[in-house]
Design an enzyme around this catalytic site. Structure first.
Site, PDB file in Angstrom:
ATOM      1  N   ASN A   1     111.744  76.293  79.764  1.00  0.00           N
ATOM      2  CA  ASN A   1     111.058  77.215  80.665  1.00  0.00           C
ATOM      3  C   ASN A   1     110.865  76.564  82.024  1.00  0.00           C
ATOM      4  OD1 ASN A   1     109.336  78.968  81.919  1.00  0.00           O
ATOM      5  ND2 ASN A   1     107.670  78.771  80.438  1.00  0.00           N
TER       6      ASN A   1
ATOM      7  N   VAL B   1      98.288  83.309  80.935  1.00  0.00           N
ATOM      8  CA  VAL B   1      97.837  82.543  79.779  1.00  0.00           C
ATOM      9  C   VAL B   1      97.803  81.060  80.122  1.00  0.00           C
ATOM     10  CG1 VAL B   1      98.464  81.866  77.421  1.00  0.00           C
ATOM     11  CG2 VAL B   1      98.637  84.263  78.125  1.00  0.00           C
ATOM     12  N   GLY B   2      98.801  80.624  80.872  1.00  0.00           N
ATOM     13  CA  GLY B   2      98.780  79.230  81.316  1.00  0.00           C
ATOM     14  C   GLY B   2      99.176  78.244  80.235  1.00  0.00           C
ATOM     15  N   LEU B   3     100.118  78.650  79.400  1.00  0.00           N
ATOM     16  CA  LEU B   3     100.714  77.724  78.429  1.00  0.00           C
ATOM     17  C   LEU B   3      99.713  77.073  77.484  1.00  0.00           C
ATOM     18  CD1 LEU B   3     103.317  75.992  80.772  1.00  0.00           C
ATOM     19  CD2 LEU B   3     103.745  77.760  79.061  1.00  0.00           C
TER      20      LEU B   3
ATOM     21  N   GLY C   1     113.289  91.456  79.906  1.00  0.00           N
ATOM     22  CA  GLY C   1     112.493  91.993  80.992  1.00  0.00           C
ATOM     23  C   GLY C   1     112.334  93.485  80.793  1.00  0.00           C
ATOM     24  N   GLY C   2     111.255  93.875  80.102  1.00  0.00           N
ATOM     25  CA  GLY C   2     110.964  95.295  79.967  1.00  0.00           C
ATOM     26  C   GLY C   2     111.756  96.040  78.923  1.00  0.00           C
TER      27      GLY C   2
ATOM     28  N   THR D   1     108.585  86.140  84.034  1.00  0.00           N
ATOM     29  CA  THR D   1     107.775  87.155  84.727  1.00  0.00           C
ATOM     30  C   THR D   1     107.860  87.022  86.245  1.00  0.00           C
ATOM     31  OG1 THR D   1     105.880  85.700  84.476  1.00  0.00           O
ATOM     32  CG2 THR D   1     106.138  87.420  82.831  1.00  0.00           C
TER      33      THR D   1
ATOM     34  N   ASN E   1     110.191  77.147  72.968  1.00  0.00           N
ATOM     35  CA  ASN E   1     110.151  77.240  74.421  1.00  0.00           C
ATOM     36  C   ASN E   1     109.405  76.011  74.939  1.00  0.00           C
ATOM     37  OD1 ASN E   1     108.342  78.375  76.872  1.00  0.00           O
ATOM     38  ND2 ASN E   1     110.269  79.499  76.822  1.00  0.00           N
TER      39      ASN E   1
ATOM     40  N   CYS F   1     107.714  79.322  84.548  1.00  0.00           N
ATOM     41  CA  CYS F   1     106.384  79.900  84.309  1.00  0.00           C
ATOM     42  C   CYS F   1     105.599  79.939  85.601  1.00  0.00           C
ATOM     43  CB  CYS F   1     105.611  79.095  83.271  1.00  0.00           C
ATOM     44  SG  CYS F   1     103.941  79.740  83.047  1.00  0.00           S
TER      45      CYS F   1
HETATM   46  C1  LIG Z   1     101.410  87.155  77.479  1.00  0.00           C
HETATM   47  C2  LIG Z   1     102.718  86.539  77.845  1.00  0.00           C
HETATM   48  C3  LIG Z   1     102.919  85.167  77.666  1.00  0.00           C
HETATM   49  C4  LIG Z   1     104.125  84.579  77.997  1.00  0.00           C
HETATM   50  N1  LIG Z   1     104.305  83.241  77.784  1.00  0.00           N
HETATM   51  C5  LIG Z   1     105.525  82.677  78.042  1.00  0.00           C
HETATM   52  C6  LIG Z   1     105.791  81.318  77.749  1.00  0.00           C
HETATM   53  O1  LIG Z   1     104.933  80.601  77.238  1.00  0.00           O
HETATM   54  N2  LIG Z   1     107.009  80.799  78.069  1.00  0.00           N
HETATM   55  C7  LIG Z   1     107.988  81.565  78.626  1.00  0.00           C
HETATM   56  O2  LIG Z   1     109.078  81.073  78.893  1.00  0.00           O
HETATM   57  N3  LIG Z   1     107.769  82.870  78.891  1.00  0.00           N
HETATM   58  C8  LIG Z   1     106.569  83.441  78.618  1.00  0.00           C
HETATM   59  N4  LIG Z   1     106.373  84.776  78.892  1.00  0.00           N
HETATM   60  C9  LIG Z   1     107.460  85.550  79.481  1.00  0.00           C
HETATM   61  C10 LIG Z   1     108.229  86.342  78.432  1.00  0.00           C
HETATM   62  O3  LIG Z   1     108.813  85.482  77.508  1.00  0.00           O
HETATM   63  C11 LIG Z   1     109.312  87.220  79.098  1.00  0.00           C
HETATM   64  O4  LIG Z   1     110.173  86.380  79.832  1.00  0.00           O
HETATM   65  C12 LIG Z   1     108.729  88.235  80.043  1.00  0.00           C
HETATM   66  O5  LIG Z   1     107.529  88.748  79.517  1.00  0.00           O
HETATM   67  C13 LIG Z   1     109.677  89.391  80.345  1.00  0.00           C
HETATM   68  O6  LIG Z   1     110.029  90.111  79.195  1.00  0.00           O
HETATM   69  P1  LIG Z   1     109.227  91.436  78.695  1.00  0.00           P
HETATM   70  O7  LIG Z   1     109.100  92.340  79.876  1.00  0.00           O
HETATM   71  O8  LIG Z   1     110.057  91.987  77.595  1.00  0.00           O
HETATM   72  O9  LIG Z   1     107.898  90.962  78.237  1.00  0.00           O
HETATM   73  C14 LIG Z   1     105.149  85.372  78.544  1.00  0.00           C
HETATM   74  C15 LIG Z   1     104.955  86.739  78.721  1.00  0.00           C
HETATM   75  C16 LIG Z   1     103.768  87.333  78.379  1.00  0.00           C
HETATM   76  C17 LIG Z   1     103.592  88.807  78.591  1.00  0.00           C
END
Ligand SMILES: Cc1cc2nc3c(=O)[nH]c(=O)nc-3n(C[C@H](O)[C@H](O)[C@H](O)COP(=O)(O)O)c2cc1C
Ligand SMILES: Cc1cc2nc3c(=O)[nH]c(=O)nc-3n(C[C@H](O)[C@H](O)[C@H](O)COP(=O)(O)OP(=O)(O)OC[C@H]3O[C@@H](n4cnc5c(N)ncnc54)[C@H](O)[C@@H]3O)c2cc1C
Ligand SMILES: Cc1cc2nc3c(=O)[nH]c(=O)nc-3n(C[C@H](O)[C@H](O)[C@H](O)COP(=O)(O)OP(=O)(O)OC[C@H]3O[C@@H](n4cnc5c(N)ncnc54)[C@H](O)[C@@H]3O)c2cc1C
Ligand SMILES: Cc1cc2nc3c(=O)[nH]c(=O)nc-3n(C[C@H](O)[C@H](O)[C@H](O)COP(=O)(O)O)c2cc1C
Ligand code: FES
Ligand code: FES
Lengths: 259, 303, 303, 259
Positions: free
Chosen positions: B127, B71-73, B243-244, B193, B99, B130
């Site tokens: 964060n 997404v790129g913030l 994470g998942g 991620t 965040n 990212c």
């Molecule tokens: C579409 C998407 C956008 C994300 N955007 C951010 C973000 O803006 N800032 C951030 O710290 N993490 C972001 N993350 C990471 C999530 O907050 C989380 O750390 C990561 O997805 C792992 O958890 P999950 O497996 O439950 O999704 C994003 C994840 C996804 C899938």
């Protein structure tokens, strides 16, 4: 209606041709008003390669039977499991999602241009236009590769005049929808063009509408993760920056797109 | 009656379930599905000092038991957030964290300073992890000195709860955790991620516009669990695990490994009701196992 | 007719499909399923200087789209290998590589030296990345100096093809790859398993006897692909890619990202015929895409 | 026979009680000799939480019909999909795997002790013993929680004398198999004891057999990744070090185990 997650029961699953099925799904809770152009997001658990839900346009709603229909092409694991779902089984659906087509004012002449499963929201639109008694003069142009891929023509014919094209000439004009005279001769005679189908087709239709300065809405199909505006994965470039196809769309006025 | 309340430092949560940044929009998008006040808290979208339009489409690829995103913030900047989004968030009776991302330590600090003024935002999640934008902080999060530098800069101006979100794309996440703890982080959250990639064999092109992206979803859970466990051996500040996580059993695993609370991310795409189902599932688990307080689970893995 | 032959440095492979160490036994176990000579090569079990009984049971946990293992390099030692296993392997008309592990650089070297004497073993795969035993080399594989040290020691005594297997549990795998290239590795293979963990929420215990283990299978494919891509930008020696390859499309993705050959691991548990199906699938793909030689795929990702 | 991967067709799927099903699977290729105690490894694609195959003992082989049967308890996603597989569908099976029980010499008195789905390989063993005309004097002790969980007693009765225990006393002796007199009084009168079931039960039986110095084989159920000896995940401690349950077992002589 508000977005919900519901288990809908497959009331019927009819195979239309080689790879297209029509699924009628019954809701446990009374369906409220759904707009043509809106879509659903379906969970597919019986496959190891469908982690995310799969989006499908709503093809029609029968408020009396409390059912909605989907028109599904079997293109991969998710759609395959769905088209194989027997009657009686339940599917987990998030709906209704997205915006919907803009209804024209009374007594307008409109053109629907559909390709492939893109006919689904258009047919629903025609159905609602007619139901709302907007006295629209509906014309529908439908294209496919071959005659067998032209489906639901009779349904379109209920609502207005139908034109067809096939790439192999087995039905209607031989060629693509954009070769059809209805799109080239005097497109201005229409008050609006609404299109859904493969992106190259929609782009060509949009270009013609833009050239003729006719109102035109397209229904996009970007890949989606959530379907309700939280992940920002499905964006398209618009004149006001990135917008989400799942919430700001899937229907966009071509004026707003950077096409 | 079991007690679901947890504390993350000075933050009081009615239960350990939060939702993860970037997967929960500004919360409002979930309102049709459930009452947000049922959550222990939620973290809104990544916010930066200046507006960002994010990366080009395509931003998503489905992968086995997971997905990639780039997404790129995308966000309208902190000023817009404070003026237009924040007012919609004050009504929630739960912890709403923001965040925060940036390209320089100064950016981070300036952004945090503005959020410090918002009465109903009890904390930020920094964060530094990212993977999807050059300036998205992953480079901050992959070495101890740079992680310390940004946390130190923010700590100076940010007076409320400072949670630091760690990158899993490192050799020793425990060392980074210790580093940010040493310069004043109130808690750490992990994992962000995993840097990853998808290719379409038919077109021979990368699926994502930016070639690589971040992997999330159940696929990463075993790695995330290991990292939470590893960090739990290394720091004293509370850990927020993610994470998942798809269901209550997953959430409990993270708590057993040492997390005081958890965040639900990608699961909400697959089942928008997942966050509340997890709250209910944890309650059921405690009842079934005759555990009085959810805090008894934290770090209680039996070796 | 398409040409499936590839070269990994001086190794000639009839096709790019090998099988991965620790997932293919000594090959013989697969004989009921297919003719091993149809493969480009195979890598036998991790071999150490001295016999190792491996880790206690349980050694396995199923995870979403993957699995954890903590076998811990169970093997009868290199002497036993040379005397009792090697004679059974000489009949194969394909590349049989031995995967070598150790606890010290000297161990590695001594083990490699003995294998150097085996006429029909054209190369070794140096495992500096096993996460499951303290002395399993992962610590060698997670820093440039230690990786260089062990490769340098082995290079001195080992005269044939020296493939070095890299750990994904690092901040910058490209730097490790460059380091081992600089001290004489003939190729690199990646990835080994990701350090991970599984917990049973009901019993509140770790699933594996060693608490943590290595994650493999489709879950890791996006991370593995990214690492292959990243290493391909960094080194000139050939890359052997692996991590979650289940079918020909996956294999082709790795080659597009820069791998000259690939290894199939966990997939063989799920479908023992996977390795040969992948050979056939790559051939079909080349025919369908009118590509004459599989080498044309290598690194040909279109950006 | 050699190990193969085959698609077997579900010829019948009979529900035995609340959670146990009997599946009869037909092979496309002529089945060769399979030993009682051997097992199959089944792929389950219609579930998102079954990445690995699932092992099941072979419950019987009918070489004339070219079928083999599995006795499956529904305990989780994999077994659930299998017990729900309709007749006519195919399942992807790797078989035959593992060793098998040792056949006794002629005219021996043997005791089979089974719990839960552990009866599956024992019944196959009894069937083959009888078919081979070894004139074995077969006794079977079967335990369960309650009467409804005691299945296939008639099948056992075809081959010899049957004793039962139930924890709630609804059938046979009230208690566990290890409370049954056949295991305590004079166990030496048997030439061999063969057991399969929950590990605590097998350990208790093994202890009694060891104390009485009677030949005893147990069939283990360690978790498996491959099922054919390449991953080394399924090991058990033996007097000669770690051995694989999938290839050196699943049947072990208790003499060799570190129990
Ligand atoms: C579409 C998407 C956008 C994300 N955007 C951010 C973000 O803006 N800032 C951030 O710290 N993490 C972001 N993350 C990471 C999530 O907050 C989380 O750390 C990561 O997805 C792992 O958890 P999950 O497996 O439950 O999704 C994003 C994840 C996804 C899938
Ligand atoms: C708003 C919207 C409405 C849609 N309406 C319909 C409809 O009414 N009927 C219908 O049959 N299909 C519709 N689609 C497309 C449908 O979502 C995909 O065909 C489906 O997700 C494919 O899933 P699969 O698992 O079968 O195949 P996959 O293996 O996921 O994909 C197979 C092929 O379809 C493409 N694809 C995958 N996901 C999408 C997607 N979200 N959009 C476009 N292409 C995709 C892939 O690139 C691939 O080429 C719609 C998509 C969107 C976004
Ligand atoms: C050699 C062998 C023979 C077997 N024979 C039979 C049989 O004839 N009939 C039958 O119903 N079952 C048999 N099993 C057990 C069967 O393999 C498991 O019940 C099945 O794998 C569970 O899969 P699932 O997806 O339904 O449940 P899961 O969710 O995988 O597991 C549910 C429960 O079963 C346990 N379990 C999972 N895998 C195994 C395993 N490999 N062994 C033991 N417990 C496990 C889990 O710990 C969990 O408690 C046998 C196992 C082995 C190793
Ligand atoms: C059960 C098991 C045992 C393994 N043993 C070894 C080993 O001895 N040496 C080694 O270098 N890699 C070992 N590996 C790692 C694999 O060779 C491979 O790098 C990894 O599994 C990723 O590939 P995959 O996802 O295709 O399995 C093992 C993997 C598994 C699953
Ligand atoms: S699909 Fe998530 S915002 Fe549109
Ligand atoms: S299950 Fe792989 S060796 Fe036994």
């Amino acid at each position: 209606m508000n977005k919900t997650v519901q288990n809908l029961r497959v009331l019927s699953n009819i195979q239309l041709n080689r790879d297209h099925h029509l699924l009628e799904l019954q809701a446990p809770v009374k369906l409220e008003q759904i707009a043509p152009g809106q879509f659903v997001n379906v969970r597919v658990e019986k496959s190891q390669s469908t982690f995310l839900r799969r989006p499908f346009s709503i093809y029609g709603v029968d408020y009396e039977k409390n059912t909605m229909s989907l028109f599904i092409k079997d293109v991969g694991p998710g759609s395959h499991v769905l088209t194989s779902t027997p009657e009686g089984e339940e599917v987990d659906v998030v709906f209704p999602l997205g915006n919907g087509f803009s209804f024209p004012e009374n007594n307008k002449r409109i053109l629907l241009v559909g390709g492939g499963f893109g006919i689904a929201p258009l047919l629903f639109f025609a159905q609602e236009l007619t139901k709302l008694n907007l006295k629209a003069d509906i014309h529908a142009l439908v294209g496919a590769r071959t005659a067998d891929d032209l489906m639901e023509l009779d349904s379109f014919a209920q609502y207005g005049q139908v034109y067809t094209t096939t790439e192999d000439g087995t039905h209607g004009l031989k060629g693509r929808v954009t070769d059809h005279s209805v799109l080239s001769d005097n497109l201005q005679k229409f008050d609006g063009v609404y299109t859904c189908g493969p992106e190259p087709m929609m782009k060509a239709v949009a270009a013609k509408a833009a050239a003729a300065d006719v109102f035109c809405e397209v229904s996009l199909e970007n890949t989606m993760a959530c379907g309700f505006g939280v992940c920002l994965c499905c964006v398209t470039e618009t004149t006001s920056g990135h917008q989400c196809v799942c919430t700001d769309g899937p229907v966009f006025n071509i004026r707003d797109l950077k096409w | 009656m079991v007690d679901l309340r947890v504390k993350i430092g000075d933050l009081d949560l009615k239960n350990p379930v939060m939702t993860a940044s970037g997967t929960f929009g500004y919360g409002v998008e979930f309102e049709d599905f459930f009452d947000l006040d049922r959550l222990g808290g939620f973290v809104v979208k990544g916010t930066t000092l200046n507006p960002r339009q994010g990366n080009p489409y395509p931003r998503m690829a489905e992968t086995p038991s997971g997905m990639l995103n780039t997404v790129g913030l995308q966000n309208a900047g902190v000023k817009y957030f404070c003026e237009h989004i924040y007012p919609k968030l004050v009504k929630y009776q739960t912890n709403v964290l923001v965040n925060v991302s940036g390209s320089t330590a100064e950016d981070y600090a300036e952004c945090a300073e503005q959020i410090n003024e918002l009465e109903y935002i009890p904390g930020i999640e920094l964060n530094i992890s990212c993977p999807n934008v050059k300036e998205g902080g992953m480079t901050f999060g992959t070495s101890c000195p740079s992680a310390e530098a940004v946390v130190r800069a923010v700590r100076k101006v940010y007076k409320k709860h400072l949670m630091v979100k760690l990158s899993p794309n490192v050799t020793a996440i425990d060392e980074i955790a210790r580093a940010v703890e040493s310069v004043g982080a109130d808690s750490v959250s992990l994992i962000n991620t995993l840097l990853a990639m998808a290719i379409d064999a038919e077109t021979r092109k990368p699926v994502l516009s930016t070639i690589t992206g971040g992997l999330s979803g159940p696929a990463v859970k075993p790695v995330a669990l290991r990292m939470v466990w590893q960090v739990a051996q290394a720091v004293k500040i509370p850990i927020v695990g993610m994470g998942g996580i798809m269901n209550a059993a997953d959430a409990i695993e993270f708590m057993l490994a040492g997390a005081s609370a958890i965040q639900v991310g990608t699961a909400g795409f697959v089942d928008p009701l997942a966050p509340v189902k997890i709250v209910e599932g944890i309650e059921d688990y405690l009842v079934r196992h005759k555990i009085e307080s959810v805090t008894d689970l934290v770090g209680s893995l039996q070796l």
